[in-house]
Design an enzyme around this catalytic site. Structure first.
Site: not given
Length: 727
Positions: A128, A271, A296
């Site tokens: 990520c 994350h 978003n």
């Protein structure tokens, strides 16, 4: 392509071999170029011929640190690289049996030109932070990393690692793990360069798609060379964050870390997210989830503080600074970590020669190592040296990169000032320190000449000392002794620090400083009666340059270690640049400075307070002998007082006279530099002030003493009359 393969082999040989004449290699390449019709090859040979004389140690270091997991990544810009591979395999393996089962096929990397979404992470590749880094780069229209196609299935990529932002990584896109329904282990993007950038970094990091994870700052640095800063989310107020975002000087991201379950949805723990916008009026932070290009997340600044752990910034150094340089070095723990003090570490000198205050940034970069090395368990940092550089090392108060191998240090130097820095690592590794400044008056270099700053000597304690030798015993003078002198053109008073360090924390250590002619050890400078575990430290000792001093190191009990180090240093505030050198050497002053030594023990008779010892000198006529005499009781006692006189037995002429009885000091009673001439026999008479029968029961036997005599010529010690009974 055979010419290019030979070119690669030649350039590797030239840059990696410190010795040997490279002219024959160059001549062979020139011969190939003369026969070649490839203008690119001809130009490459001519450039190499011109640059071969410019190869220095730092450049050679970069080439020698190019191998990771058996793959070679030379520091070559893609514009100058040959169109052939440096390695046999240039694609990633699946990494796990599960990924191998789900992606059994191998196919060419798909070019998803019709894909309409944004960059999105493949759920089966735990990268990520890498995908978020690419999202940030594309949001600022930055075409990084640099990529060049060299064949239908191979690309050259320049990444930043191991001291260079031009590490050449070649990727083969023909072997991408592919599922039966055509899904590939690759991020989603309508630009194949994003996929190639991901593949290149995965190849270098681990060589598989089963990564251990990273963070945005690390991956953005690898992809772009932008300086990584890792800090707590509350390190900067909202106004600062907004200015950073609007400045276009940096890329921003945030990591949740291992947070609790009260995290707001749709955020998840462990994350990384890209920060793609910050709104000043509403104080909103807009985040992009790399796993979902359509997601978003807008949160308030307060929610940002509550739900995130780390802030990631990557600064565009080309916009911030005009000048840069880099130093490369090897950290060897067997050399630098034997003793945990600043002076034993690699030291670096930073000077601002300008007339105004300047900003300097330093990036400490740990080099990537082979898989299975101790890199992931390593701690490394760059820190400013304290005033006392022989103090134990301390990690910086704010050091976000000391566990990940990339630490950014921001400094402001006043006009015409300097800083001393040191590097520490828990493991063996190669390092690079990149320095960045606006003006050329900033000088950053490795401090190799440390003779004006500190001196050190390794030693062990002698085994011949019987019993304790702490400063409260009569054996204290037999401890390791060292001569210290600080040299300068003019005489100054400076502050000196001294430390005696053991490899064992079980040793209780003390150090004392004396003037060099204080043979009896009567007047220690700044006496300290403490014994400290593992390290004896004496700070801020005022001394004069060009004057000799004596340092005595002792342990409270028998030493547990066989390795000790003594260091003496000048305070950084004591104008150490005016010092021309520091001398620190082991000396044996038990017998003074004379070459011939005699040692013996003697008993007092129970019925006498006098002890006479005859010293027979060479019979050479007119010869002069110099003596150094040290008288020491075998047992220490504050009640025992003595005096010493020396006379010629035939004439009864007194050669040395002392009328007062004295308590015996730590170094015994010393008669230094006594000249004896025109006689071959002298008698030392030692008198005590109290009879043995009146000693305390706890004082042991006070009827025994030891005599140490140093002389310029050989002498012999023997009994005189019946008063002496040699033992």
């Amino acid at each position: 392509m055979n010419d290019w393969h030979e070119f690669n082999a030649a350039i590797k040989s030239i840059y990696c071999n410190a010795e040997g004449d490279s002219s024959s290699i160059i001549n062979r390449l020139v011969g190939l170029a003369m026969k070649s019709e490839d203008s690119t090859f001809i130009e490459a040979v001519l450039v190499l011929k011109e640059n071969v004389s410019k190869v220095d140690k730092q450049l050679r270091f970069l080439w020698l640190t190019s191998t990771i997991n058996s793959r070679f990544y030379p520091p070559i810009p893609i514009s100058e690289a040959s169109p052939v591979s440096w390695n046999k395999t240039e694609y990633c393996a699946p990494g796990t049996e599960e990924l191998q089962r789900r992606y059994p096929g191998r196919a060419k990397l798909q070019n998803e030109e019709d894909y309409s979404g944004g960059i999105e992470q493949c759920r089966d590749v735990p990268d990520c932070s890498l995908v978020a880094s690419l999202i940030n780069l594309r949001s600022k229209n930055l075409n990084l990393p640099l990529i060049k196609q060299i064949s239908s299935t191979k690309y050259h990529v320049n990444l930043s690692f191991n001291g260079s932002n031009k590490r050449l990584v070649t990727v083969d896109i023909s072997q991408i793990p592919t599922s039966v329904d055509g899904k590939q282990l690759s991020l989603k993007s309508n630009d194949i360069s994003d996929k190639i950038g991901e593949l290149a970094l995965l190849l270098v990091s681990k060589g598989t798609y089963s990564t251990d994870g990273s963070n945005i700052s690390i991956d953005t640095y690898r992809l772009s060379g932008f300086l990584p800063e890792i800090t707590q989310v509350n390190s900067y107020p909202f106004e600062k964050l907004w200015k950073f975002h609007k400045s276009n000087l940096c890329l921003m991201g945030a990591g949740t870390g291992n947070r609790s379950n009260d995290m707001i949805k749709p955020l998840v723990e462990n994350h990384d997210y890209s920060i793609i916008d910050i709104t000043y009026d509403s104080r909103l932070v807009k985040l992009r989830d790399p796993r979902n290009s359509a997601l978003n997340v807008e949160i308030s600044y307060e929610q940002y503080l509550k739900n995130f752990k780390q802030l990631y910034l990557n600064w565009n150094q080309e916009k911030l600074f005009k000048r840069s340089q880099v130093l490369h070095f090897r950290y060897d723990t067997s050399r630098y970590n034997k003793f945990s003090i600043v002076a034993d570490k690699p030291l670096f000198h930073l000077v601002n020669n300008s007339k105004v205050t300047e900003t300097v940034w330093l990036l400490l970069e740990s080099h990537l190592q082979d898989e299975g090395s101790q890199e992931n368990r390593s701690v490394s940092f760059l820190n400013e040296a304290p005033e006392c550089i022989i103090c134990p090392i301390e990690p910086p108060v704010e050091c976000g990169g000391n566990h990940i191998g990339l630490q950014l240090v921001k400094l402001r130097l006043d006009a015409e000032t300097e800083r001393l820095l040191y590097c520490y690592s828990t493991t063996n590794n190669n390092f690079s320190i990149h320095s960045f400044s606006v003006v050329k008056e900033i000088c950053f270099q490795r401090l190799k000449d440390t003779k004006s700053l500190f001196a050190k000597v390794l030693f062990s304690f002698p085994y011949e000392i019987e019993g304790k030798a702490s400063f409260d015993t009569c054996n204290f003078f037999q401890n390791p002794t060292f001569e210290l002198e600080v040299h300068s053109e003019q005489d100054y008073q400076v502050l000196m620090d001294a430390a005696c360090i053991s490899t064992s924390s079980h040793d209780l250590i003390n150090i004392q400083v004396y003037y060099f002619n204080d043979y009896e050890l009567i007047k220690p400078i700044m006496f300290d009666n403490h014994y400290q575990p593992g390290q004896g430290l004496k700070q801020d000792v005022p001394i004069l340059t060009n004057v000799k001093y004596m340092i005595v190191c002792s342990t409270y009990g028998p030493p547990a270690s066989t390795e000790f180090e003594l260091l003496a240093s000048i305070r950084l505030s004591s104008s150490w640049r005016l010092i021309s050198g520091i001398t620190l050497r082991s000396v044996n002053l038990i017998y003074g400075t004379y070459p011939y030594h005699c040692r013996n023990r003697f008993h007092w008779k129970e019925t006498s307070d006098k002890l006479k010892i005859q010293m027979t000198l060479p019979t050479k006529k007119y010869s002069t002998n110099k003596l150094f005499i040290r008288v020491v009781p075998v047992e220490s006692s504050a009640r025992l007082r003595m005096r010493c006189n020396i006379f010629e037995p035939e004439s009864a002429l007194c050669v040395y006279e002392c009328q007062e009885y004295r308590t015996c000091p730590s170094g015994g009673i010393v008669i230094p530099d006594l000249e004896v001439s025109r006689t071959n026999i002298v008698v030392l008479m030692i008198e005590r002030s109290v009879p043995i029968s009146s000693c305390l029961p706890t004082e042991g036997q006070l009827d025994e003493l030891e005599l140490f005599v140093g002389s310029s010529q050989k002498i012999r010690i023997e009994k005189y009359s019946d008063d002496v009974i040699p033992k």
